[in-house]
Write an enzyme that holds these catalytic residues in place. Sequence first.
Site, PDB file in Angstrom:
ATOM      1  NE  ARG A  48      -1.609  -1.381   3.694  1.00  0.00           N
ATOM      2  CZ  ARG A  48      -1.904  -1.341   4.974  1.00  0.00           C
ATOM      3  NH1 ARG A  48      -3.137  -1.197   5.355  1.00  0.00           N
ATOM      4  NH2 ARG A  48      -0.959  -1.463   5.891  1.00  0.00           N
ATOM      5  CE1 TYR A  75      -0.665  -4.813  -1.199  1.00  0.00           C
ATOM      6  CE2 TYR A  75      -2.928  -5.332  -0.638  1.00  0.00           C
ATOM      7  CZ  TYR A  75      -1.640  -5.019  -0.251  1.00  0.00           C
ATOM      8  OH  TYR A  75      -1.334  -4.935   1.096  1.00  0.00           O
ATOM      9  CG  HIS A  96      -6.084 -13.911   3.236  1.00  0.00           C
ATOM     10  ND1 HIS A  96      -5.819 -15.013   4.020  1.00  0.00           N
ATOM     11  CD2 HIS A  96      -5.051 -13.065   3.456  1.00  0.00           C
ATOM     12  CE1 HIS A  96      -4.679 -14.840   4.676  1.00  0.00           C
ATOM     13  NE2 HIS A  96      -4.196 -13.657   4.349  1.00  0.00           N
ATOM     14  CE  LYS A 114      -2.209 -19.197   9.917  1.00  0.00           C
ATOM     15  NZ  LYS A 114      -1.685 -18.119  10.843  1.00  0.00           N
TER      16      LYS A 114
END
Length: 350
Positions: A48, A75, A96, A114
């Site tokens: 960012r 991104y 995510h 995860k």
Amino acid sequence: MAGTGSGGRAADGQTLRWGIVATGRIAHRVTRDLARLEGAELYAVSSRSEGSARAFAEEHGFAASYHDNPSGSGYQQLFEDPRVDVVYVATPHAQHFEVVRAALEAGKHVLCEKPFTINASEARELVQLAGERSLFLMEAVWTRFLPATRRALEIIRSGGIGTVRWVQADLGFPAAYDPADRLWDPAAGGGALLDLAVYPLTWAVAALGFPAGLRAQGHLNQDGVDVQNTLALEYPEGAAAQLTSSLQSAGPGTATISGTAGWIRTGSPLYNPRKLEICGQDGTIRVEEFHEEAEGFIHELRETARCIRAGLQESPLMPWAETVQMMGLLDQAREQLGLHYANDARAVTT
Ligand SMILES: NC(=O)c1ccc[n+]([C@@H]2O[C@H](COP(=O)([O-])OP(=O)(O)OC[C@H]3O[C@@H](n4cnc5c(N)ncnc54)[C@H](OP(=O)(O)O)[C@@H]3O)[C@@H](O)[C@H]2O)c1
């Protein structure tokens, strides 16, 4: 298992160009292992912030760096770079879903940290999208790919400790309360369950499979995130698992798997054990040790590259169905704990 088709580039033995999404703590550690992986080019990083993107690129030797600017998010710029073959997503869990979806929509193969998402509904949607786009997608549960874990499963599956009857596992540490840290921030998916319980659950599910029932107990703080939880998994004929995760206190950080003819105890920490203690029927304990130079992320990275080169969309070691089922188990636990996140509001199905 479906193969990758017209989607992201399967490199056919060529170098894969990696893009790293986010520059936080785990991104640095995983990148250090990626630098050791054969056939991997540390190509692009996105953040960012401009300063973080540039500093990360310089530290690890990335050719390209992207950051948020008036024309769009860093991104997204990385996803639109045609030279990127595969992206590794290391944002907090609550981000995510959106980030992985954007990567898949741009045609990139994805390895995502995860827990895969906040809930099973998000996980199902991402898996469906990867299927439609013929892209590789995997949850980065690094423990599954470690030599010690694979050896433990080999012993269990070959009947080395008889029939597994119970598993006990714990993971915890006293984390200083900091509402700005993702561990404590509900907007980032904070709490012990989604951050830590994934690992004790990984051992329980590896040894006993998915349970028939689950009971969860825990304590939420004033911000509504769980600081500690205990999960009791129930299996047919009384087999069981007892798992504890805590942001308040440390434990041995091991998993013990008990069978009718012996037991296995992992070294600590259970998410990256370097030894196994194996006790046979006669009570003799032998120790197997596992030495490596890399931290241990290299195994999931190597599996990602192998699958992409082989044209696989999912890894047999971390199949989509198990990721979705694991998120479903966490949904069940959250329901009992009264643990809710903003992402749940947009869930279509659970
Ligand atoms: N496999 C493992 O052993 C392991 C270990 C630790 C963590 N993890 C997982 O990896 C993920 C990241 O954990 P971490 O410890 O690296 O977290 P972290 O240090 O807080 O870094 C997360 C990064 O995500 C980016 N980000 C994007 N949106 C954000 C938002 N709204 N709030 C905060 N950060 C945001 C930021 O990078 P930019 O500013 O550069 O965009 C930030 O530095 C989590 O899902 C966690 O469960 C896995």
